[in-house]
Write a protein that holds these residues in place. Structure first.
Motif, mmCIF file in Angstrom:
data_model
loop_
_atom_site.group_PDB
_atom_site.id
_atom_site.type_symbol
_atom_site.label_atom_id
_atom_site.label_comp_id
_atom_site.label_asym_id
_atom_site.label_seq_id
_atom_site.Cartn_x
_atom_site.Cartn_y
_atom_site.Cartn_z
ATOM 1 N N ASP A 79 23.755 44.926 -60.901
ATOM 2 C CA ASP A 79 23.392 43.752 -60.105
ATOM 3 C C ASP A 79 21.884 43.644 -59.930
ATOM 4 O O ASP A 79 21.330 42.542 -59.885
ATOM 5 N N ILE A 80 21.191 44.786 -59.864
ATOM 6 C CA ILE A 80 19.723 44.763 -59.758
ATOM 7 C C ILE A 80 19.111 44.288 -61.068
ATOM 8 O O ILE A 80 18.180 43.472 -61.078
ATOM 9 N N ALA A 81 19.640 44.782 -62.189
ATOM 10 C CA ALA A 81 19.116 44.388 -63.506
ATOM 11 C C ALA A 81 19.295 42.893 -63.744
ATOM 12 O O ALA A 81 18.365 42.202 -64.182
ATOM 13 N N TYR A 82 20.497 42.391 -63.463
ATOM 14 C CA TYR A 82 20.733 40.962 -63.667
ATOM 15 C C TYR A 82 19.995 40.118 -62.622
ATOM 16 O O TYR A 82 19.654 38.958 -62.873
ATOM 17 N N GLY A 83 19.755 40.720 -61.453
ATOM 18 C CA GLY A 83 18.972 40.015 -60.430
ATOM 19 C C GLY A 83 17.560 39.719 -60.896
ATOM 20 O O GLY A 83 16.984 38.671 -60.571
#
Length: 467
Positions: free
Chosen positions: A341-345
């Motif tokens: 979720d952090i990477a795609y964020g």
């Protein structure tokens, strides 16, 4: 850096001609246009900046403008010494034979100002590459491209990045309001061309600079909605950029031709003996060829940096992008992070910034979690986004797509719900369309709601699909 035998682009004589023209004929339409287009910082000479700023302020307050009033205004602010005062104003007015060419002169000043700004950005880019830093080469080049885009945008719109005082922004905002009243179609947000959806999003529609996320489970028609928007926006003469990691360029072309012609794509494989269908196909191909404003990219393993780079290049090439479509988020190559979720964020934040930077709309498709199918009501919510919990924070619009027929054998086979759950610029709600093959068709809302209610009533009857 600039060589010593070259001068920074400017012309003090042209600046004098503009100021002289405004002193001679300050109430003409041309003069008012100059006051609205030019800004004090567009002038190279510091004394000319001060004089023009005073005249512009007087014009906004409807105060009389001539040699004496401007001289008194400069004297009152203690600027007489820095500008030459009454004597310099009188000399400029005397040496300006006519105010007829003031628009031409003001355009030259604007061009020189844009060239100086471009030089400033190029020097900044050079320093970025020369000075030691912890940035990678790829990160440096991203900043360089951003600086070039800033310079290019300034040449077209006059906008500059960085801090701005509210007092400077208010006249620009009010001018925009006046322009919207006079030319509403030119300044409204993006129309999707899907009438029921546009009716719901009116009067602002999809505000430029926004991230518009479309989420759905498979078989709901995410890509169909995206390519329908692309077709409609391109029909309005705007440029569209589509980045697809799920479909090849040829598959995207097939969809666009099907939607443009209204023909079922099966015809492209089995053929037809119907002359009318061949005529529709020929016209669709001709129309798409004559309006080459849809750009597609099916690069595998696409990164945020790739999309940013390609869009900045396209912006410089065509001037304005209607919208950018990305299909879809979780197929993109994300950076390293502790959690997905952090990477795609980081990607959603980057796409939001790109929309703002290029003054366009980014339409991002995203796959939703299978868990939503465990609910009785399977209509999608932003929280259903897979590995992309930050979407709700980054997007300006979030729209889910729902077809009850995917879960219910007795449901209407074509009825599709476009459910706007989040709209930071207006109201949310549901728009209904009929999805037939690869095409969308408008449908009456009252009739569509009755069809949807009937499908819901039939859900618990025998023989429905059990997911």
């Amino acid at each position: 850096m600039i060589a010593s035998n070259y001068q920074v682009p400017h012309s003090l004589e042209t600046e004098q001609s503009v100021i002289g023209s405004l002193l001679i004929d300050p109430n003409s339409d041309n003069a008012q246009r100059v006051f609205s287009v030019l800004k004090p910082e567009d002038f190279y000479g510091t004394h000319h900046k001060i004089i023009f700023e005073k005249m512009r302020s007087m014009a906004s307050k409807h105060q009389p403008i001539d040699i004496l009033t401007v001289s008194d205004g400069l004297k009152a602010t203690g600027s007489e010494g820095a500008t030459g005062g009454l004597g310099y104003l009188a000399e400029i007015a005397k040496n300006t034979p006519s105010a007829a060419n003031v628009i031409h002169y003001s355009k030259k000043i604007k061009e020189y100002a844009s060239e100086r700004y471009a030089i400033e950005k190029i020097n900044e880019a050079t320093r970025l590459l020369i000075e030691p830093s912890t940035l990678s080469f790829g990160e440096k080049m991203e900043f360089v491209q951003k600086l070039v885009t800033d310079a290019s945008e300034n040449g077209v719109t006059g906008r500059k990045s960085g801090l701005k005082n509210m007092a400077e922004l208010l006249p620009e905002w009010f001018e925009g309001v006046e322009n919207m009243f006079n030319n509403p179609d030119q300044f409204i947000g993006l129309k999707t061309g899907i009438k029921p959806l546009d009716d719901m999003l009116a009067p602002k529609f999809v505000v430029r600079g926004s991230l518009f996320v479309i989420g759905a489970r498979p078989k709901m028609g995410k890509t169909t909605v995206l390519t329908e928007m692309a077709k409609n926006v391109s029909d309005d003469g705007m440029t569209v950029a589509l980045f697809s990691m799920e479909m090849s360029n040829q598959q995207l072309v097939e969809r666009m031709v099907s939607q443009k012609s209204g023909l079922n794509s099966d015809m492209f494989y089995g053929g037809t003996e119907d002359d009318f269908e061949w005529a529709l196909l020929g016209k669709a191909i001709s129309d798409l060829s004559e309006k080459p404003n849809i750009w597609v990219d099916d690069t595998a393993g696409m990164t945020l940096e790739h999309i940013q780079s390609e869009c900045r290049k396209l912006k410089r090439k065509v001037g304005k992008i209607g919208f950018i479509g990305v299909d879809y988020l979780t197929l993109m190559k994300a950076g390293k992070a502790d959690r997905n979720d952090i990477a795609y964020g980081e990607i959603t934040k980057g796409l939001k910034q790109l929309a703002k930077e290029l003054d366009t709309t980014v339409v991002l498709l995203t796959q939703l979690n299978r868990k939503l199918e465990d609910r009785t009501n399977k209509r999608p919510m932003p929280s259903d986004s897979r590995d992309t919990g930050q979407i709700e924070q980054d997007c300006d619009y979030w729209m889910g797509i729902y077809k009850d027929s995917v879960y219910n054998d007795k449901a209407d086979k074509t009825l599709t719900e476009l459910i706007v759950r989040l709209n930071r610029h207006g109201k949310a709600g549901t728009a209904f369309v009929d999805q037939k093959g690869l095409c969308l068709f408008d449908t009456d809302k009252t009739h569509a709601m009755a069809r949807a209610d009937m499908a819901t009533a039939n859900r618990n009857t025998p023989n429905h699909k059990d997911f």
